[in-house]
Scaffold this motif. Structure first.
Motif, short mmCIF file in Angstrom:
data_model
loop_
_atom_site.label_atom_id
_atom_site.label_comp_id
_atom_site.label_asym_id
_atom_site.label_seq_id
_atom_site.Cartn_x
_atom_site.Cartn_y
_atom_site.Cartn_z
N ILE A 33 0.86 -1.18 0.00
CA ILE A 33 0.00 0.00 0.00
C ILE A 33 0.89 1.23 0.00
O ILE A 33 1.74 1.38 0.89
CB ILE A 33 -0.93 0.04 1.22
CG1 ILE A 33 -1.79 -1.22 1.30
CG2 ILE A 33 -1.81 1.29 1.15
CD1 ILE A 33 -2.77 -1.40 0.16
N GLY A 34 0.71 2.05 -1.00
CA GLY A 34 1.54 3.24 -1.12
C GLY A 34 0.74 4.51 -1.01
O GLY A 34 -0.48 4.51 -1.21
N TRP A 35 1.41 5.57 -0.68
CA TRP A 35 0.83 6.91 -0.69
C TRP A 35 1.55 7.73 -1.75
O TRP A 35 2.79 7.72 -1.84
CB TRP A 35 0.98 7.59 0.67
CG TRP A 35 0.06 7.06 1.71
CD1 TRP A 35 0.34 6.12 2.65
CD2 TRP A 35 -1.30 7.45 1.94
NE1 TRP A 35 -0.76 5.90 3.44
CE2 TRP A 35 -1.78 6.71 3.03
CE3 TRP A 35 -2.17 8.37 1.33
CZ2 TRP A 35 -3.08 6.84 3.53
CZ3 TRP A 35 -3.46 8.51 1.82
CH2 TRP A 35 -3.90 7.75 2.91
N ALA A 48 5.36 7.31 0.15
CA ALA A 48 5.79 6.22 1.03
C ALA A 48 5.03 4.96 0.65
O ALA A 48 3.96 5.03 0.04
CB ALA A 48 5.53 6.56 2.49
N THR A 49 5.59 3.81 1.04
CA THR A 49 4.91 2.55 0.78
C THR A 49 5.23 1.56 1.88
O THR A 49 6.27 1.65 2.54
CB THR A 49 5.31 1.99 -0.61
OG1 THR A 49 4.48 0.86 -0.93
CG2 THR A 49 6.77 1.54 -0.63
N ILE A 50 4.31 0.62 2.09
CA ILE A 50 4.51 -0.44 3.07
C ILE A 50 4.02 -1.75 2.45
O ILE A 50 2.94 -1.80 1.85
CB ILE A 50 3.78 -0.13 4.39
CG1 ILE A 50 4.08 -1.20 5.44
CG2 ILE A 50 2.28 0.02 4.19
CD1 ILE A 50 3.66 -0.79 6.86
N ASN A 51 4.83 -2.78 2.59
CA ASN A 51 4.47 -4.09 2.07
C ASN A 51 3.62 -4.81 3.11
O ASN A 51 4.03 -4.94 4.27
CB ASN A 51 5.73 -4.90 1.77
CG ASN A 51 5.46 -6.00 0.78
OD1 ASN A 51 4.57 -5.90 -0.06
ND2 ASN A 51 6.24 -7.06 0.85
N TRP A 52 2.44 -5.28 2.67
CA TRP A 52 1.51 -5.83 3.67
C TRP A 52 2.07 -7.09 4.33
O TRP A 52 1.86 -7.33 5.49
CB TRP A 52 0.17 -6.15 3.00
CG TRP A 52 -0.92 -6.25 4.03
CD1 TRP A 52 -1.24 -7.34 4.79
CD2 TRP A 52 -1.79 -5.20 4.44
NE1 TRP A 52 -2.26 -7.02 5.65
CE2 TRP A 52 -2.62 -5.72 5.46
CE3 TRP A 52 -1.94 -3.87 4.06
CZ2 TRP A 52 -3.59 -4.95 6.09
CZ3 TRP A 52 -2.90 -3.11 4.67
CH2 TRP A 52 -3.72 -3.64 5.67
N SER A 53 2.80 -7.89 3.58
CA SER A 53 3.22 -9.19 4.10
C SER A 53 4.36 -9.13 5.11
O SER A 53 4.42 -9.94 6.03
CB SER A 53 3.62 -10.10 2.94
OG SER A 53 4.72 -9.54 2.24
#
Length: 120
Positions: A33-35, A48-53
């Protein structure tokens, strides 16, 4: 994948704001999920981004040290905590789901934008 990103608002320079992005759909946990943000007259840019897993995160240099991306698994929600805001952070902010990437076209699903205005 469906993304809903309420929030945004007006804040003074130096202040803080938290954006949220609620994800739904059977497969959203496969994605990052990125912004992104888009200021008037400018291209949409990665924030920014975050990997869900595995919770891997990555930030644009312009926000590193000021913004924090995180998620709440129980609520299927990603947050963007924005501190020490500057007038140049004023933009419409979008959350998106896709591959872990800084490239806009790698994200396939987009939420509606939310306006953040930072006054000087």
């Amino acid at each position: 994948v469906q993304l809903q990103a309420p929030g945004g608002g007006l804040v003074q320079a130096g202040g803080s704001l938290r954006l949220s992005c609620a994800a739904s759909g059977r497969t959203f946990s496969r994605y990052a999920i990125g912004w992104f943000r888009q200021a008037p007259g400018k291209e949409r840019e990665f924030v920014a981004t975050i990997n869900w897993s595995d919770d891997y995160t990555y930030y644009a240099n312009s926000v590193k040290g000021r913004f924090t991306i995180s998620k709440d698994n129980a609520k299927n929600t990603v947050f963007l905590q924005m501190n020490r805001l500057k007038p140049e952070d004023t933009a419409v902010y979008y959350c998106a789901a896709g591959a872990i990437s800084t490239i806009r076209s790698d994200y396939n699903y987009w939420g509606q934008g939310t306006l953040v205005t930072v006054s000087s």
